[in-house]
Every structure is written in C-alpha cells, then in structure tokens.
Design an enzyme around this catalytic site. Structure first.
Site, PDB file in Angstrom:
ATOM      1  CE  LYS A  34      -1.980   1.808   3.756  1.00 42.81           C
ATOM      2  NZ  LYS A  34      -1.884   3.295   3.777  1.00 42.81           N
ATOM      3  CG  ASP A  61      -5.535   4.118   1.202  1.00 46.03           C
ATOM      4  OD1 ASP A  61      -6.675   4.289   0.732  1.00 46.03           O
ATOM      5  OD2 ASP A  61      -5.303   4.031   2.424  1.00 46.03           O
ATOM      6  CG  LEU A  62      -4.565   8.093  -4.570  1.00 45.69           C
ATOM      7  CD1 LEU A  62      -4.799   8.529  -6.020  1.00 45.69           C
ATOM      8  CD2 LEU A  62      -3.329   8.780  -4.001  1.00 45.69           C
ATOM      9  CE  LYS A  63      -7.883   6.463   3.981  1.00 45.42           C
ATOM     10  NZ  LYS A  63      -6.476   6.075   3.728  1.00 45.42           N
ATOM     11  CB  ILE A  67     -15.481  18.099  -8.662  1.00 47.47           C
ATOM     12  CG1 ILE A  67     -14.147  18.360  -9.380  1.00 47.47           C
ATOM     13  CG2 ILE A  67     -15.809  19.231  -7.696  1.00 47.47           C
ATOM     14  CD1 ILE A  67     -14.186  19.576 -10.293  1.00 47.47           C
TER      15      ILE A  67
END
Length: 231
Positions: A34, A61-63, A67
């Site tokens: 990760k 894992d950018l979350k 928009i």
C-alpha cells in the site's frame, strides 16, 4: 487462496529510501504494498513506478473525494502508473464513485475500491458531522452504494467484514486495514481485529502496517503474519 497473496504491507514511510529498505528486506516474500498519502507526498509517483517495475502489486490509497472530473483524472493517472487498486471515498456519493469506476475502465488491471468508514471513526465521530446512523449502518450503506455503481470492492475495518461479505456476496473484494496482531496495541484504530479473524470472516486481503514495518526484523514479522493466516 495463498495467504501470502492476501497480505498487503503498508509503506507508511516518510522517504523513498525508507520504503526501499523495507521492500528489500521483505524481498520475494511480499508481493503487494500500500502506498498512501505520506509516501506519495514525500517521494512522488516514482516510488510507485519502482514497485511496479519490480513486479509488485500496488494498492494506491488516495481516498479520492473531489469533484467527479478531478477524481476521474486521478484514477486515470493511477492506471497509467500501473497500480492494481485505487481508493475513492464512498461518502462522495454515487457521482464521485461512478466517475472513478468509469475512468478505470480503460485499465483492465485496475480495481476501484470504495472506502466506507475509516477505522478510527466511531459513532460519536459520525454524529459530529451530522450522520445519525452508527458506524455499522453507514458501512453497509456506503458498501451497497459502491457495489451498485460498479466498484470492485470496499475498504472497511475487520469488525465489518462478516456483515459486508453477507451483503456484497462472494466476489467483492473486501480489504481490511486496522488489523493488529494479538500482542499489539490497536493504536488509533477504533475497530481493530487480527489478520486471522478478518480473513476467517471473509476479507479478501488484510493491510498490515506497524507489525511488520516497525519490527526489528520485518521479514520474520511478515512470516509470522503469513503463518497466522493458515487455516
């Protein structure tokens, strides 16, 4: 499933050098890592490219919570890097999550995973932001939304896995951060569980951090995690 393929090691490192040392220590034993905001900010996309070049699967894992146009652009960038998984925040709603799913269609090896409720969040935290339902209900709500718009799976705590597997069926990916070994402190995780318990409940993968990355001998610690997953 081979237990080794179910373990993702979190490279929560503050430099490329530290990440490289850990990857070298684990060698061929670990096939998936990760990369989160800390390492990506410190080292940039080259850290991801280096892992992919070594044949490692990368869970980016950018979350994502922006928009839809910006989310789609970030997912396409992740696909171009060659990562295997990327996360979007389920609380962004169907428009944002759908944008991530659509952008990933050009990258057959890229799986989009929706974050449900982060493992440090409690019922009281949800109440602070105006969510009246508890964590259990919110996790299932966001997981169903994610499945409805085509996500490959979800991110949730070990304690959520059994209910999610029942709700989402056998094919969904369920990836669980917040796992701790039996002798570890749960640190900031409000809903922890052991790797074995998470897999037994139906998780497809577990994300292991400090138990391996801060161990005196990370390779030995990784083998201990792998052994703990044996039936």
């Amino acid at each position: 499933m081979d237990p080794t393929s179910q373990i993702i090691v979190a490279l929560d490192c503050d430099s490329r050098a530290a990440a490289d040392v850990l990857v070298e220590q684990l060698g061929e034993a670990c096939g998936a890592y990760k990369v989160g905001l800390e390492l990506l900010t410190a080292a940039g996309p080259d850290a991801v490219k280096a892992l992919v070049a070594q044949g490692k699967e990368v869970f980016l894992d950018l979350k994502l919570f922006e928009i839809p146009h910006s989310v789609a652009g970030a997912v396409r960038a992740a696909g171009t890097l060659g990562v295997s998984m990327v996360t979007v925040h389920g609380m962004g709603g169907s428009g944002i999550v759908s944008a991530a799913v659509e952008a990933a269609r050009d990258f057959p090896g890229l799986r989009v995973l929706a974050l449900t409720v982060v493992t440090s969040i409690t019922d009281a935290d949800l109440a602070d932001i105006g969510v009246g339902d508890g964590v259990d209900e919110q996790v299932l709500r966001l997981a169903r939304l994610a499945q409805r718009v085509g996500c490959h799976g979800v991110i949730a705590s070990p304690q959520d896995v059994a209910a999610l597997r029942s709700a989402l069926g056998p094919d969904a990916l369920i990836i669980t951060p917040g796992v701790t070994l039996s002798w570890e402190s749960p640190a900031e995780h409000a809903r922890p569980g052991t790797p074995h318990a998470a897999i037994a409940a139906g998780a497809s993968h577990v994300v292991v951090g400090r138990a391996v990355t801060r161990a005196a001998d990370p390779a030995t610690a990784f083998r201990a995690v792998r052994a703990s997953l044996a039936p």
